[in-house]
Design an enzyme around this catalytic site. Structure first.
Site, PDB file in Angstrom:
ATOM      1  N   HIS A   1      75.558  42.765  75.129  1.00  0.00           N
ATOM      2  CA  HIS A   1      76.798  43.492  75.408  1.00  0.00           C
ATOM      3  C   HIS A   1      78.029  42.732  74.915  1.00  0.00           C
ATOM      4  CE1 HIS A   1      74.556  46.302  77.826  1.00  0.00           C
ATOM      5  NE2 HIS A   1      74.104  45.343  78.612  1.00  0.00           N
TER       6      HIS A   1
ATOM      7  N   HIS B   1      72.418  51.150  78.221  1.00  0.00           N
ATOM      8  CA  HIS B   1      71.093  50.698  77.797  1.00  0.00           C
ATOM      9  C   HIS B   1      70.261  51.888  77.355  1.00  0.00           C
ATOM     10  CE1 HIS B   1      72.684  48.169  81.062  1.00  0.00           C
ATOM     11  NE2 HIS B   1      72.405  47.207  80.223  1.00  0.00           N
TER      12      HIS B   1
END
Lengths: 334, 334
Positions: free
Chosen positions: A58, A221
């Site tokens: 991320h 995700h």
């Protein structure tokens, strides 16, 4: 999908090694645990420690936000997976300056479990007081009545920013937690996914979408969103995202907001600014003031295509927090 | 390829509109020309003006680098196309503080022509002295003996940084040009392309590569590189890039360099830091000191996949310039 990597098993360790080598004045590894990174700068005694963390992939979240004005340390997980309690505990011990440590992370089952275990260990084994605040900004991830079930996405950036500033202002542990929770209560995000990323280990796409499809509300995700459909214009997509946010939180004429238009990894800045343009049009028509704007890749999902819009409604305290200067390797604000 | 856009004909105008709306304290449009952007802050009288420019699609290059410590203005071209002389001239008129203006741009035929025409117009029509410095950092684009034929790629960032600092230090026009040219002389870049971008107007990929292929030396607009072949490991690719640079410029034990590992648009930071790790290993083994590191998307090609490595060899003057603080919308350095 193509990756510039060596053995996929080592990619997180190699990233961390490169990161620490690139920014030695900013960040260092805790000797006991290579996944525990802390600020290389001296921290004031009695400052509440700020610990962020979550899965890798991320970036700039979460390791990129360690530095003056934001976090004091980060626990680094595997790709899209929570860090285990060990690095969290090592960071906690390292950054505690006698005033306790606040854990900030997104509301995902693995993170909740591991940060919870680390907090217990910090209390029982080390006698360090730990506070926690979870990000639950993703409007798409659960109904309004169940906000506590929602996931944290790009709004995490605002929560880190607000809590980091509060700790810097000299607030005590309870007050830092209060500010973090207020920032989260006042923050809403909505995203759109266009193209998947792939995990280095498998090379498989994180989700499937048709050639001309988008998915509104897709998670960071690849968690399923609210609606798949044909890709619409940037204005139309932005309208959907902003309208869903404004249906979820009361923001009225005269209110001030901070805006984040966040790219998920492979969305050009050009497209993010086209979206920001539309956000500004909507808010300006409603008489809502944009106090500060952030446009770019702040919390990504590897090379995923798509973007999210985040609004944080400001009061005087959050306004002061959002203005506070920051000096992190991946984010600097004067 | 999927784009978050409205009518592709308007995408540059809409990006500029969003950009100016997002950063009103930093940047404004010159009333006479919407493609002419200048700093919103007061500039010191007698400071040499710094003007950057080039095609759109390379964001943060070039509009992202207008602000204190870097450029005073930018002329915005169409996607991957030089700005016309008009916005260049309007920026020139706006940022001239009596000490002249220096144009900084990459060595591409269209840019050379249009910046040259604007410089002539500034001289003849406005009596403004213009200096120019071209970036020719791309080792792959012409042999060493013909450096003046090389293209400018990510090294442009270092040239803007050095010249922007020199202007801020109060150097006169000739000295700013001298520093910019020295920065260019001391800077080398080598890139690798993995996946193409597509132009909003056509949706067609900018080049073609097989599923497992890479192209060493590929240009920022898809210009052919030196060699196509199977994708290698990150370490092996980085070795090639750094070795080609070190074969082209003498950097010895004890020398200091600034390093930029630049993503082309869709390459995750994770991969860029894995590459940086290898750059550091090579230089450290040679006894070359990394004075400052930059890792991220600094000059992109829309959503192209791949990366480049840039080294700038430092002397005391360039070291001071690279340390100088910057406050731009897309790049801040404390």
């Amino acid at each position: 999908m193509k990756k510039l990597m060596n053995d996929s098993k080592n990619i997180v360790e190699e990233m961390v090694e490169g990161y620490v080598k690139a920014h030695p004045k900013h960040i260092k590894q805790v000797p006991e645990n290579g996944r525990a990174l802390v600020t290389a700068k001296e921290t004031r005694e009695e400052k509440v420690g700020i610990l962020v963390g979550g899965g890798s992939g991320h970036e700039p979240g979460f390791m990129g936000y360690v530095g003056a004005g934001m976090a004091d340390g980060v626990a680094v997980g595997n790709i899209f997976a929570s860090p285990s309690p060990d690095p969290i505990l090592e960071v906690t011990k390292n950054i505690d300056k006698g005033a306790g440590v606040v854990y900030l992370y997104g509301n995902y089952a693995g993170d909740v479990m591991n940060f919870g275990m680390a907090a217990e260990m910090a209390d029982l084994e080390e006698d360090i007081e730990v506070g926690m605040a979870l990000a639950t900004d993703d409007v798409a991830s659960a109904p309004k009545a169940e906000k506590e079930k929602r996931r944290g996405i790009a709004g995490e950036f605002f929560i880190f920013k607000a809590a980091g500033a509060a700790a810097d202002f000299g607030y005590d542990l309870n007050d830092v937690v209060r500010v973090a929770n207020k920032a989260n209560e006042n923050t809403r995000s909505m995203g759109v996914g266009l193209t998947p990323c792939s995990l280095p280990q498998t090379g498989e796409p994180s989700f499937e979408l048709g050639e001309d499809e988008m998915e509104i509300g897709l998670g960071h995700h690849g968690e399923p969103g609210l609606e798949k459909g044909p890709l619409e214009s940037a204005d139309s997509v932005t309208d959907r995202l902003v309208n869903d946010i404004l249906a979820d939180i009361e923001i009225n004429k005269g209110d001030k907001v901070a805006v984040l238009v966040n790219g998920l990894g492979s969305t050009p800045r050009m497209e993010l600014y086209v979206m920001f343009r539309r956000v500004e049009q909507i808010l300006s028509e409603m008489g809502i003031e944009i106090y500060r704007s952030y446009v770019g890749d702040y919390i990504t999902s590897l090379e995923m295509g798509g973007a999210s819009v985040t609004l944080m409604k400001l009061d005087d305290e959050l306004e002061q927090a959002i203005d506070h200067p920051v000096d992190c390797p991946m984010f600097v604000q004067k």
